[in-house]
Design a protein around this motif. Structure first.
Motif, PDB file in Angstrom:
ATOM      1  N   UNK A  80       2.266  40.413 -35.790  1.00 58.75           N
ATOM      2  CA  UNK A  80       2.039  39.797 -34.459  1.00 58.75           C
ATOM      3  C   UNK A  80       0.593  40.343 -34.153  1.00 58.75           C
ATOM      4  N   UNK A  81       0.075  39.295 -33.510  1.00 57.53           N
ATOM      5  CA  UNK A  81      -1.565  39.700 -33.136  1.00 57.53           C
ATOM      6  C   UNK A  81      -1.227  39.698 -31.493  1.00 57.53           C
ATOM      7  N   UNK A  82      -1.861  40.506 -30.971  1.00 57.75           N
ATOM      8  CA  UNK A  82      -1.849  40.732 -29.478  1.00 57.75           C
ATOM      9  C   UNK A  82      -3.255  41.019 -29.117  1.00 57.75           C
ATOM     10  N   UNK A  83      -3.670  40.189 -28.140  1.00 58.98           N
ATOM     11  CA  UNK A  83      -5.363  40.206 -27.607  1.00 58.98           C
ATOM     12  C   UNK A  83      -5.358  40.589 -26.394  1.00 58.98           C
ATOM     13  N   UNK A  84      -5.952  41.887 -26.199  1.00 59.31           N
ATOM     14  CA  UNK A  84      -6.099  42.443 -24.873  1.00 59.31           C
ATOM     15  C   UNK A  84      -7.573  41.608 -24.292  1.00 59.31           C
ATOM     16  N   UNK A  85      -7.226  41.094 -23.213  1.00 57.93           N
ATOM     17  CA  UNK A  85      -8.470  40.403 -22.401  1.00 57.93           C
ATOM     18  C   UNK A  85      -9.518  41.304 -22.003  1.00 57.93           C
ATOM     19  N   UNK A  86     -10.885  41.191 -21.875  1.00 58.23           N
ATOM     20  CA  UNK A  86     -11.639  42.030 -21.295  1.00 58.23           C
ATOM     21  C   UNK A  86     -11.484  41.961 -19.753  1.00 58.23           C
ATOM     22  N   UNK A  87     -11.848  43.088 -19.092  1.00 55.22           N
ATOM     23  CA  UNK A  87     -11.711  42.947 -17.404  1.00 55.22           C
ATOM     24  C   UNK A  87     -12.450  41.865 -16.864  1.00 55.22           C
ATOM     25  N   UNK A  88     -13.460  41.615 -17.565  1.00 57.58           N
ATOM     26  CA  UNK A  88     -14.384  40.524 -16.741  1.00 57.58           C
ATOM     27  C   UNK A  88     -13.796  38.914 -16.880  1.00 57.58           C
ATOM     28  N   UNK A  89     -12.696  39.070 -17.651  1.00 56.88           N
ATOM     29  CA  UNK A  89     -11.913  37.546 -17.818  1.00 56.88           C
ATOM     30  C   UNK A  89     -10.507  37.663 -16.899  1.00 56.88           C
ATOM     31  N   UNK A  90     -10.552  38.963 -16.290  1.00 55.05           N
ATOM     32  CA  UNK A  90      -8.869  38.843 -15.750  1.00 55.05           C
ATOM     33  C   UNK A  90      -9.187  38.794 -14.160  1.00 55.05           C
ATOM     34  N   UNK A  91     -10.220  37.989 -13.624  1.00 52.73           N
ATOM     35  CA  UNK A  91     -10.080  37.788 -12.001  1.00 52.73           C
ATOM     36  C   UNK A  91      -9.901  38.857 -11.188  1.00 52.73           C
ATOM     37  N   UNK A  92      -9.015  38.983 -10.182  1.00 50.67           N
ATOM     38  CA  UNK A  92      -8.796  39.935  -9.480  1.00 50.67           C
ATOM     39  C   UNK A  92      -8.007  41.140  -9.822  1.00 50.67           C
ATOM     40  N   UNK A  93      -7.811  41.356 -11.163  1.00 52.12           N
ATOM     41  CA  UNK A  93      -7.387  42.559 -11.540  1.00 52.12           C
ATOM     42  C   UNK A  93      -8.341  43.769 -11.435  1.00 52.12           C
ATOM     43  N   UNK A  94      -9.477  43.495 -11.443  1.00 50.44           N
ATOM     44  CA  UNK A  94     -10.183  44.613 -11.261  1.00 50.44           C
ATOM     45  C   UNK A  94     -10.330  45.261 -10.092  1.00 50.44           C
ATOM     46  N   UNK A  95      -9.912  44.538  -8.839  1.00 49.68           N
ATOM     47  CA  UNK A  95      -9.573  45.183  -7.470  1.00 49.68           C
ATOM     48  C   UNK A  95      -8.238  45.820  -7.556  1.00 49.68           C
ATOM     49  N   UNK A  96      -7.482  45.076  -8.068  1.00 52.57           N
ATOM     50  CA  UNK A  96      -6.063  45.633  -8.192  1.00 52.57           C
ATOM     51  C   UNK A  96      -6.148  47.112  -8.941  1.00 52.57           C
ATOM     52  N   UNK A  97      -6.740  47.281  -9.970  1.00 55.67           N
ATOM     53  CA  UNK A  97      -6.835  48.270 -10.655  1.00 55.67           C
ATOM     54  C   UNK A  97      -7.610  49.434  -9.936  1.00 55.67           C
ATOM     55  N   UNK A  98      -8.637  49.073  -9.270  1.00 56.11           N
ATOM     56  CA  UNK A  98      -9.735  49.899  -8.512  1.00 56.11           C
ATOM     57  C   UNK A  98      -8.563  50.747  -7.475  1.00 56.11           C
ATOM     58  N   UNK A  99      -7.800  50.064  -6.861  1.00 54.25           N
ATOM     59  CA  UNK A  99      -7.016  50.328  -5.737  1.00 54.25           C
ATOM     60  C   UNK A  99      -5.874  51.493  -6.208  1.00 54.25           C
ATOM     61  N   UNK A 100      -5.557  51.053  -7.582  1.00 54.75           N
ATOM     62  CA  UNK A 100      -4.480  51.875  -8.317  1.00 54.75           C
ATOM     63  C   UNK A 100      -5.201  53.326  -8.579  1.00 54.75           C
ATOM     64  N   UNK A 134      -7.913  54.609  -7.237  1.00 55.94           N
ATOM     65  CA  UNK A 134      -8.184  55.053  -6.088  1.00 55.94           C
ATOM     66  C   UNK A 134      -6.857  56.105  -5.534  1.00 55.94           C
ATOM     67  N   UNK A 135      -5.802  55.450  -5.663  1.00 55.45           N
ATOM     68  CA  UNK A 135      -4.412  56.289  -5.063  1.00 55.45           C
ATOM     69  C   UNK A 135      -4.094  57.340  -6.208  1.00 55.45           C
ATOM     70  N   UNK A 136      -4.866  57.325  -7.289  1.00 57.31           N
ATOM     71  CA  UNK A 136      -4.470  58.397  -8.363  1.00 57.31           C
ATOM     72  C   UNK A 136      -5.611  59.575  -8.153  1.00 57.31           C
ATOM     73  N   UNK A 137      -6.685  59.242  -7.698  1.00 54.35           N
ATOM     74  CA  UNK A 137      -7.687  60.114  -7.622  1.00 54.35           C
ATOM     75  C   UNK A 137      -7.899  60.810  -6.202  1.00 54.35           C
ATOM     76  N   UNK A 138      -7.549  59.957  -5.305  1.00 61.57           N
ATOM     77  CA  UNK A 138      -7.773  60.524  -3.955  1.00 61.57           C
ATOM     78  C   UNK A 138      -6.552  61.368  -3.575  1.00 61.57           C
ATOM     79  N   UNK A 139      -6.595  62.618  -4.008  1.00 63.11           N
ATOM     80  CA  UNK A 139      -5.405  63.453  -3.659  1.00 63.11           C
ATOM     81  C   UNK A 139      -6.153  65.041  -3.329  1.00 63.11           C
ATOM     82  N   UNK A 140      -5.316  65.771  -2.937  1.00 66.36           N
ATOM     83  CA  UNK A 140      -5.915  67.343  -2.757  1.00 66.36           C
ATOM     84  C   UNK A 140      -7.131  67.156  -1.632  1.00 66.36           C
ATOM     85  N   UNK A 141      -8.062  67.614  -1.863  1.00 67.84           N
ATOM     86  CA  UNK A 141      -9.128  67.935  -0.995  1.00 67.84           C
ATOM     87  C   UNK A 141      -9.881  66.470  -0.612  1.00 67.84           C
TER      88      UNK A 141
END
Length: 506
Positions: A360-380, A382-389
């Protein structure tokens, strides 16, 4: 079985053996208590019994009845004052209590439950675990006086000791199972499909493929540029599938010399080579029943490709220096950032191994071919790293979002994650600005000044050399930008330079 006569050691031993077997087969604490009661009532000819264990009721109810036999609810409530008195005596002294004729015993003859329930004989033995009293086993008889004698004490003590050990083991096993279920649920949350974010059509197609192969043992080949999240796919297939409770073992195939990589994969025998001081399992043996993930499988040498093919064909591994093959049951998920078909065409990868890996072959698309997923991931991220101080950082400016949308992300999701983490650290306000991302000024287009008639080999060389120059000779950065492995870049540069090359920047 009647109560074993004092002089009949063989009968007592047989009874203890039966009790030990019953306790050994009980895996839950409740099953241990049931086995204790059934076996002791049968062995001693007792008519009723119950087990009390430490409770959480404080001083008013320090012990709770956890299992009982031949008591109605009213009987059990009626005998509680007596049992409490007897158990307190047992726990105070650490010694069993035997009552031959309850009605004539000055300690208990006046207790209401003895009179009303016509209790004739009582035996109560402490459950002790490593010098700590954890409960007691209570037995009585309402038809027979002198049912229990001091000659039964060694037998009762032996049963109580076995029961306490079995109860402790069952509790520990139950706790381990609960902890395993908790960790497995946590692993599914952390490594399951929910961690692979994306709503673009390319990702929806990926999710559909993954769901269809989830419950199979078919080998999976994940192809995609560096940083697209190929290992996330491998982990999701494992932790969402039927092998989730078994090991997941990952190995990056491009980072170790052949000898060490062979030992890591297949193990070795003591003395097989210098430094092999003990026998060692390989990753295939360690992952038995689970999943092996081979990252950058295209970097395997011809020797290791042959060894891997043998494992896939036979389901057996042979440790380095050994003559014995061992059966393993693993699912193999492999990944590569360059299509293996290209490597087969170049003569650097076995075609028969490709067919084994590529069920079974699975192809992971590059981020530049994923439309608005870049903004979705960036927000994700941000939530991960914007903690503590840095918890005050709560969003992106419009310019920052535009920069994320327009940038081509040659390093894909991994590069985006690093950029957001850096921006959260560097930003001075509550909103990430475009300059905080510190994205390189790469050309908007990737024009290479191609000349009509150029071969693909020439185009490939031009792309590598241009990118290498743009990255100031940094091979790792060039590999990330082009979505290939560092080893592949080095191989091509050596090929183009006739085998000689000046020192390169890492």
């Amino acid at each position: 079985m009647p109560a074993p006569p004092p002089h009949d050691a063989s009968a007592a031993l047989a009874a203890l053996s039966e009790i030990a077997a019953a306790l050994n087969s009980a895996r839950e604490p409740e099953a241990v208590l049931d086995a204790v009661l059934d076996a002791t009532l049968d062995a001693l000819g007792a008519e009723r019994g119950f087990v009390l264990l430490e409770g959480d009721g404080g001083r008013d109810a320090p012990f709770e009845v956890r299992a009982s036999r031949n008591f109605s609810g009213d009987d059990l409530a009626g005998v509680r004052p007596l049992s409490t008195s007897v158990v307190q005596e047992v726990l105070r002294t650490g010694e069993p209590v035997l009552v031959y004729e309850a009605e004539a015993d000055e300690r208990y003859g006046g207790v209401e439950s003895v009179v009303l329930q016509h209790i004739q004989s009582i035996a109560c033995v402490p459950l002790r675990l490593r010098a700590r009293q954890v409960g007691a086993v209570y037995l009585d008889a309402v038809r027979t006086r002198g049912r229990f004698t001091r000659d039964h004490l060694p037998f009762l003590r032996a049963v109580a000791d076995q029961a306490a050990i079995a109860l402790d083991a069952a509790r520990r096993e139950t706790a381990l199972r609960d902890e395993n279920r908790r960790l497995l649920a946590e692993a599914r949350d952390r490594h399951g499909f929910a961690e692979i974010l994306g709503t673009s059509p390319a990702m929806e197609g990926l999710f559909e493929t993954l769901r269809r192969v989830l419950d199979t043992d078919a080998t999976i080949l994940v192809e995609g540029e560096t940083g697209t999240g190929k290992e996330l796919v491998a982990r999701a297939l494992h932790y969402e599938g039927p092998r989730a409770a078994q090991p997941f073992v990952a190995l990056f195939c491009g980072s170790l010399p052949d000898e060490l990589l062979e030992s890591e994969l297949f193990g070795h025998r003591k003395g097989a080579f210098t430094g092999a001081a003990t026998d060692k399992k390989g990753l295939f043996e360690a992952a038995d029943g689970g999943t092996v993930f081979l990252d950058e499988v295209g970097d395997l040498s011809p020797k290791l490709q042959t060894a891997l093919l043998r494992v896939l064909q036979t389901g057996e591994v042979r440790r380095v220096g050994d003559t014995v093959s061992r059966r393993v049951n693993v699912r193999v998920v492999s990944a590569t950032n360059r299509p293996l078909a290209d490597l087969v065409e170049d003569g650097t990868f076995r075609e028969d191994l490709l067919y084994r890996l590529n069920t079974i072959r699975v192809e992971m698309p590059p981020l530049r071919h994923r439309g608005t997923d870049a903004m979705l991931l960036a927000t994700h991220f941000l939530d991960r790293f914007a903690t503590g101080s840095r918890a005050h950082v709560d969003g992106f400016s419009a310019a920052a979002l535009d920069a994320i949308r327009r940038y081509r992300w040659p390093g894909n999701v991994r590069e985006l994650e690093g950029a957001v983490e850096r921006a959260v650290v560097l930003t001075r306000g509550s909103t990430v600005q475009a300059e905080d991302l510190r994205l390189p000024d790469l050309p908007a287009d990737d024009a290479l000044d191609l000349t009509p008639g150029m071969t693909m080999k020439e185009v490939e060389r031009l792309a590598v050399e241009r990118t290498l120059a743009a990255c100031d000779g940094n091979i790792s950065a060039t590999a990330r930008t082009l979505g290939v492995s560092r080893r592949w870049i080095q191989y091509r540069l050596k090929e183009w330079d006739g085998g000689e090359r000046a020192p390169e920047t890492a």
